[in-house]
Design a protein around this motif. Structure first.
Motif, PDB file in Angstrom:
ATOM      1  N   VAL A 155      43.699  47.519  50.408  1.00  0.00           N
ATOM      2  CA  VAL A 155      42.318  47.978  50.575  1.00  0.00           C
ATOM      3  C   VAL A 155      41.406  46.769  50.752  1.00  0.00           C
ATOM      4  CG1 VAL A 155      42.695  50.083  49.258  1.00  0.00           C
ATOM      5  CG2 VAL A 155      41.911  48.034  48.086  1.00  0.00           C
ATOM      6  N   GLU A 156      40.296  47.004  51.430  1.00  0.00           N
ATOM      7  CA  GLU A 156      39.343  45.913  51.695  1.00  0.00           C
ATOM      8  C   GLU A 156      38.510  45.588  50.469  1.00  0.00           C
ATOM      9  OE1 GLU A 156      37.996  42.841  53.510  1.00  0.00           O
ATOM     10  OE2 GLU A 156      39.144  44.229  54.778  1.00  0.00           O
ATOM     11  N   LYS A 157      38.092  46.639  49.754  1.00  0.00           N
ATOM     12  CA  LYS A 157      37.215  46.444  48.608  1.00  0.00           C
ATOM     13  C   LYS A 157      37.867  47.001  47.347  1.00  0.00           C
ATOM     14  CE  LYS A 157      32.847  46.532  51.178  1.00  0.00           C
ATOM     15  NZ  LYS A 157      31.524  47.200  51.323  1.00  0.00           N
ATOM     16  N   SER A 158      37.864  46.212  46.314  1.00  0.00           N
ATOM     17  CA  SER A 158      38.364  46.621  45.004  1.00  0.00           C
ATOM     18  C   SER A 158      37.701  45.718  43.979  1.00  0.00           C
ATOM     19  CB  SER A 158      39.888  46.484  44.929  1.00  0.00           C
ATOM     20  OG  SER A 158      40.258  45.115  44.951  1.00  0.00           O
ATOM     21  N   ASN A 159      37.845  46.043  42.711  1.00  0.00           N
ATOM     22  CA  ASN A 159      37.276  45.179  41.675  1.00  0.00           C
ATOM     23  C   ASN A 159      37.838  43.768  41.753  1.00  0.00           C
ATOM     24  OD1 ASN A 159      35.969  47.458  40.864  1.00  0.00           O
ATOM     25  ND2 ASN A 159      36.876  47.569  38.823  1.00  0.00           N
ATOM     26  N   THR A 160      39.151  43.688  41.989  1.00  0.00           N
ATOM     27  CA  THR A 160      39.790  42.367  42.070  1.00  0.00           C
ATOM     28  C   THR A 160      39.331  41.629  43.321  1.00  0.00           C
ATOM     29  OG1 THR A 160      41.713  43.293  40.926  1.00  0.00           O
ATOM     30  CG2 THR A 160      41.997  41.149  41.978  1.00  0.00           C
ATOM     31  N   ALA A 161      39.252  42.338  44.437  1.00  0.00           N
ATOM     32  CA  ALA A 161      38.804  41.702  45.678  1.00  0.00           C
ATOM     33  C   ALA A 161      37.384  41.166  45.544  1.00  0.00           C
ATOM     34  CB  ALA A 161      38.876  42.707  46.828  1.00  0.00           C
ATOM     35  N   LEU A 162      36.509  41.939  44.919  1.00  0.00           N
ATOM     36  CA  LEU A 162      35.104  41.533  44.790  1.00  0.00           C
ATOM     37  C   LEU A 162      34.937  40.324  43.878  1.00  0.00           C
ATOM     38  CD1 LEU A 162      33.455  45.078  44.531  1.00  0.00           C
ATOM     39  CD2 LEU A 162      33.341  43.490  46.463  1.00  0.00           C
ATOM     40  N   ASN A 163      35.876  40.105  42.980  1.00  0.00           N
ATOM     41  CA  ASN A 163      35.798  38.963  42.062  1.00  0.00           C
ATOM     42  C   ASN A 163      36.655  37.783  42.503  1.00  0.00           C
ATOM     43  OD1 ASN A 163      34.252  39.626  39.357  1.00  0.00           O
ATOM     44  ND2 ASN A 163      35.279  41.519  40.000  1.00  0.00           N
ATOM     45  N   SER A 164      37.317  37.907  43.658  1.00  0.00           N
ATOM     46  CA  SER A 164      38.245  36.868  44.081  1.00  0.00           C
ATOM     47  C   SER A 164      37.560  35.757  44.869  1.00  0.00           C
ATOM     48  CB  SER A 164      39.367  37.479  44.919  1.00  0.00           C
ATOM     49  OG  SER A 164      38.846  38.025  46.115  1.00  0.00           O
ATOM     50  N   SER A 165      38.178  34.600  44.857  1.00  0.00           N
ATOM     51  CA  SER A 165      37.735  33.485  45.696  1.00  0.00           C
ATOM     52  C   SER A 165      38.183  33.704  47.130  1.00  0.00           C
ATOM     53  CB  SER A 165      38.320  32.166  45.163  1.00  0.00           C
ATOM     54  OG  SER A 165      38.100  32.028  43.781  1.00  0.00           O
ATOM     55  N   GLU A 166      39.312  34.398  47.276  1.00  0.00           N
ATOM     56  CA  GLU A 166      39.855  34.705  48.595  1.00  0.00           C
ATOM     57  C   GLU A 166      40.588  36.037  48.518  1.00  0.00           C
ATOM     58  OE1 GLU A 166      43.026  32.861  51.884  1.00  0.00           O
ATOM     59  OE2 GLU A 166      42.508  31.725  50.075  1.00  0.00           O
ATOM     60  N   HIS A 167      40.224  36.955  49.404  1.00  0.00           N
ATOM     61  CA  HIS A 167      40.888  38.263  49.428  1.00  0.00           C
ATOM     62  C   HIS A 167      41.623  38.439  50.753  1.00  0.00           C
ATOM     63  CE1 HIS A 167      41.864  42.425  48.843  1.00  0.00           C
ATOM     64  NE2 HIS A 167      41.171  42.804  49.899  1.00  0.00           N
ATOM     65  N   ILE A 168      42.879  38.886  50.668  1.00  0.00           N
ATOM     66  CA  ILE A 168      43.700  39.108  51.852  1.00  0.00           C
ATOM     67  C   ILE A 168      43.998  40.594  51.941  1.00  0.00           C
ATOM     68  CG2 ILE A 168      45.866  38.543  53.019  1.00  0.00           C
ATOM     69  CD1 ILE A 168      45.905  35.975  51.272  1.00  0.00           C
ATOM     70  N   LYS A 169      43.444  41.256  52.949  1.00  0.00           N
ATOM     71  CA  LYS A 169      43.683  42.669  53.159  1.00  0.00           C
ATOM     72  C   LYS A 169      44.883  42.825  54.079  1.00  0.00           C
ATOM     73  CE  LYS A 169      43.039  47.025  54.812  1.00  0.00           C
ATOM     74  NZ  LYS A 169      43.793  47.673  55.895  1.00  0.00           N
ATOM     75  N   VAL A 170      45.877  43.614  53.651  1.00  0.00           N
ATOM     76  CA  VAL A 170      47.111  43.815  54.423  1.00  0.00           C
ATOM     77  C   VAL A 170      47.383  45.306  54.552  1.00  0.00           C
ATOM     78  CG1 VAL A 170      48.166  41.599  53.821  1.00  0.00           C
ATOM     79  CG2 VAL A 170      48.472  43.577  52.306  1.00  0.00           C
TER      80      VAL A 170
END
Length: 360
Positions: A180-195
């Motif tokens: 998923v593009e947006k999640s709690n972890t993604a929003l708090n990450s330095s770098e998010h990789i959506k796959v």
């Protein structure tokens, strides 16, 4: 009179302490356990909501007729189960447990399966295979310089997420991978990789593996295929990173010491090849369809709480909810946690151990 007793939260495999508030044997709610070393007095929404299922508690042993539970009694249902088991061959029985069972229950259930002569026994592991390798500790997460989180750890395992945030506050880097593009972890990450799948990330890690070292922790709470697990484990070994699977049920780590972790296709095949199916505290509709289940086998359902799967069963025995049990779980970091019953009920329902003792 209100009673407050300590137990272990059943909502995931983190192993937080939680207090159960009851009155006259009825569970009313939860209260934080201030001295527990894992969650230190904090319980997430999942933990606090763990008692909501008591509103759908199964009160009596039942027969299922026209998709409705018809009240019966222990002796009648136990005898019907014995009659059914006496009419089939040993290889025609399948037993599916879950990470909600205690260590002590696994021991008794495995002994029953061996005495009956079936090797069709396991539990649904949410696509995590059996694993007994070295694990990161929760303190390793707090002290990590880099964390690679696969899945939405901060939302689904908030007390692990709290340690991830501590790492970030100390200057650590959080890299998240998810479908998923947006999640709690993604929003708090330095770098998010959506796959599109975790397999896509495994096949093309790019420069990420160069950012991992001995001060890294790889957290994983989501995987779509068993085949994806070993490459992630090997990634940790090659980079020197510490590795921690976080499971969706409280005692999946303990289950792995006794039984085989099965995926949906393996369970579907077990059912198709069996004439009797015993399920213990698991809802097969969480990962199979009605078409995979209905009419395939005679279903003996040991379940504390009513759901859509109980109505597909043939016989239902309530067993005991975790609040009325004494036993032990093994949490994600490998810690064995013992607990005693926090509520005493006046019903006559048999515990899971008593049920299998009567069937042996």
């Amino acid at each position: 009179m209100l009673n407050i007793k300590h137990t272990i939260c059943p909502s995931c495999s983190v192993g937080c302490g939680i207090n159960i508030v009851s009155n006259g044997g009825k569970v009313l709610g939860t209260y934080p356990y201030k001295r527990h070393p894992i969650n230190e007095g904090k319980n997430c929404l999942n933990g606090r909501g763990s008692v909501e299922q008591f509103e759908k508690r199964i009160i009596s042993p039942s027969l299922v007729k026209n998709d409705e539970l018809v009240e019966s009694d222990n002796e009648t249902v136990i005898n019907l189960i014995k009659d059914k088991l006496s009419s089939i061959n040993s290889d025609e029985l399948c037993i599916i447990c879950s990470g909600k069972n205690t260590i002590e229950e696994f021991e008794v259930i495995k002994k029953f399966a061996e005495s009956f002569g079936t090797d069709k026994i396991g539990f649904y592991g949410y696509n995590f295979p059996n694993f007994d390798g070295e694990l990161a500790s929760y303190d390793d997460i707090s002290n990590a310089k880099t964390i690679l989180a696969i899945g939405d750890v901060l939302r689904e395992n908030p007390l692990i997420g709290r340690r991830v945030i501590i790492s970030k506050e100390n200057g650590g880097t959080l890299i998240s991978v998810d479908t998923v593009e947006k999640s709690n972890t993604a929003l708090n990450s330095s770098e998010h990789i959506k796959v599109d799948s975790i397999g896509e990330f495994i096949n093309d890690m790019g420069e990420i593996k160069d950012k991992l070292d001995g001060e890294t922790v790889i957290l994983i709470n989501k995987i779509e295929d068993k085949d994806y697990f070993n490459p992630l484990k090997e990634l940790a070994a090659k980079t020197g990173a510490k590795f921690l699977p976080i499971y969706k049920e409280a005692n999946i780590k303990g289950a792995m010491r006794y039984l085989t972790s099965l995926d949906a296709e393996e369970i579907k095949k077990f059912i198709a090849d069996s004439k009797a199916l015993i399920t213990v505290n698991t809802n097969l509709l969480d990962f199979l369809s009605k078409e995979d289940i209905k009419g395939k086998s005679f279903i003996i359902n040991i379940s504390n709480f009513e759901d859509d799967f109980t109505r597909l069963s043939d016989l239902v025995l309530p067993g005991k909810p975790w609040t009325e049990k004494s036993g032990s779980f093994i949490n994600s970091e490998g810690l064995k946690q013992e607990f005693i019953s926090s509520v005493i009920s006046d019903d006559e329902n048999l515990s899971e151990i008593e049920i299998f003792d009567k069937l042996t």
